[in-house]
Design an enzyme around this catalytic site. Structure first.
Site, mmCIF file in Angstrom:
data_model
loop_
_atom_site.group_PDB
_atom_site.id
_atom_site.type_symbol
_atom_site.label_atom_id
_atom_site.label_comp_id
_atom_site.label_asym_id
_atom_site.label_seq_id
_atom_site.Cartn_x
_atom_site.Cartn_y
_atom_site.Cartn_z
ATOM 1 N N SER A 69 -5.383 26.534 -27.783
ATOM 2 C CA SER A 69 -3.975 26.916 -27.765
ATOM 3 C C SER A 69 -3.783 28.027 -28.797
ATOM 4 O O SER A 69 -4.504 29.020 -28.800
ATOM 5 C CB SER A 69 -3.098 25.696 -28.055
ATOM 6 O OG SER A 69 -1.725 26.036 -28.124
ATOM 7 N N TYR B 98 4.163 34.172 -24.345
ATOM 8 C CA TYR B 98 2.828 33.773 -24.794
ATOM 9 C C TYR B 98 2.870 32.392 -25.445
ATOM 10 O O TYR B 98 2.053 31.520 -25.118
ATOM 11 C CB TYR B 98 2.264 34.799 -25.778
ATOM 12 C CG TYR B 98 0.970 34.345 -26.414
ATOM 13 C CD1 TYR B 98 -0.212 34.343 -25.689
ATOM 14 C CD2 TYR B 98 0.942 33.880 -27.731
ATOM 15 C CE1 TYR B 98 -1.402 33.904 -26.257
ATOM 16 C CE2 TYR B 98 -0.237 33.445 -28.309
ATOM 17 C CZ TYR B 98 -1.405 33.460 -27.571
ATOM 18 O OH TYR B 98 -2.567 33.005 -28.140
ATOM 19 N N LYS C 146 1.061 28.581 -24.475
ATOM 20 C CA LYS C 146 0.255 27.784 -25.391
ATOM 21 C C LYS C 146 0.914 26.433 -25.693
ATOM 22 O O LYS C 146 0.213 25.459 -25.977
ATOM 23 C CB LYS C 146 -0.013 28.575 -26.676
ATOM 24 C CG LYS C 146 -0.875 29.811 -26.442
ATOM 25 C CD LYS C 146 -2.210 29.454 -25.774
ATOM 26 C CE LYS C 146 -3.162 30.617 -25.684
ATOM 27 N NZ LYS C 146 -4.467 30.233 -25.113
#
Length: 279
Positions: free
Chosen positions: A136, A151, A155
């Site tokens: 992650s 983004y 994650k």
């Protein structure tokens, strides 16, 4: 005497994946490494051998992933450790990024990782052993960075399904760990790797400043060494009871504390309304 495990590493042509494969081969492990291009792997690590299997793989294509994992098991006889490292950074505010840009980031970072898990688990489940490391980001735990929302959300998704996977897989002797790296000195923040919005909106001054800071100042000055991160993953793979959550790198504990403190403060400040819904 330790029985060497077979590792399957995605995104192995650069960054953490590259350093991990390099370290594993040096220590005598058998490694299947994937990248979008076969040439990048053979140039770095050599051709197919008893210990190394370079594989071109489109991580967004489930059938291709299934075929590549099957080839790994055929070549080595088994598969023990999965490292889902493939992914890329996408800058841009939520308003700026198009549907296509956003979905492309999710396709690789989220659905690509799920493709690997879906097709690796039958082997791990059958042999009743294995480790899955899902890479992650500290941005997958704390998302308060302007211009990094898409983004970070990819994650966050990786973290969420890893927690579920850890519960689903433990009855089969399979361990799942979500890794939260901080800033590591890799190519992640270079202009060739980090994608920026096709159509930026200059009114988002904070996002523009963050973009400039990451590309011009943080890039090349990250405080963590990817070679040492590779050592950590190898060590964790040997643990009988590996963690579900692994902070990786100096600087990450501060983000942990900031998130806990922020949630705790909001919870206490608004506790009356939180509890006001009781019947």
């Amino acid at each position: 005497m330790e029985t060497k495990k077979v590792w399957f590493v995605t995104g192995a042509s650069k960054g953490l994946g590259f350093e991990l494969v390099k370290k594993l081969l040096a220590e005598g492990y058998q490694v299947a490494a994937t990248s979008r291009t076969l040439e990048s792997l053979t140039a770095a690590f050599g051709d197919v051998s008893e210990n190394f299997l370079p594989l071109s793989m489109n991580i967004t294509d489930n059938n291709d992933v299934k075929s590549v994992i099957a080839r790994t098991v055929e070549h080595f006889g088994k598969i023990d450790v999965i490292v889902n490292n493939a992914g890329y950074g996408q800058l841009g505010t939520l308003e700026e990024l198009s549907d296509e840009e956003t979905r492309a980031n999710f396709d690789v970072n989220v659905f690509g990782t799920l493709n690997v898990i879906r097709n690796a688990m039958p082997y791990l489940r059958a042999q009743k052993s294995g480790n899955i490391f899902n890479i992650s980001s500290i941005g997958g735990y704390y998302g308060g960075f302007p211009g990094w929302g898409v983004y970070c959300s990819t994650k966050f998704a990786v973290a969420g399904f890893t927690e579920a996977l850890a519960e689903e897989a433990k009855d089969f002797g399979v361990h799942a760990t979500v890794v939260y790296p901080g800033y590591f000195r890799t190519e992640f923040l270079t202009k060739d790797s980090l994608r920026t919005p096709a159509h930026s909106i200059e009114a988002y001054e904070a996002a523009r400043n963050s973009e400039k800071t990451h590309l011009d100042e943080i890039n090349g000055n990250q405080p963590n060494d990817p070679k040492k991160a590779a050592d950590v993953l190898i060590q964790i793979s040997k643990e009988a009871h590996p963690p579900v959550h692994l902070l990786l790198g100096v600087g990450t504990p501060e983000f942990l504390d900031n998130k806990i403190n922020a949630i705790t403060k909001d919870a206490k400040d608004w506790e009356d309304l939180t509890l006001s819904t009781a019947i």
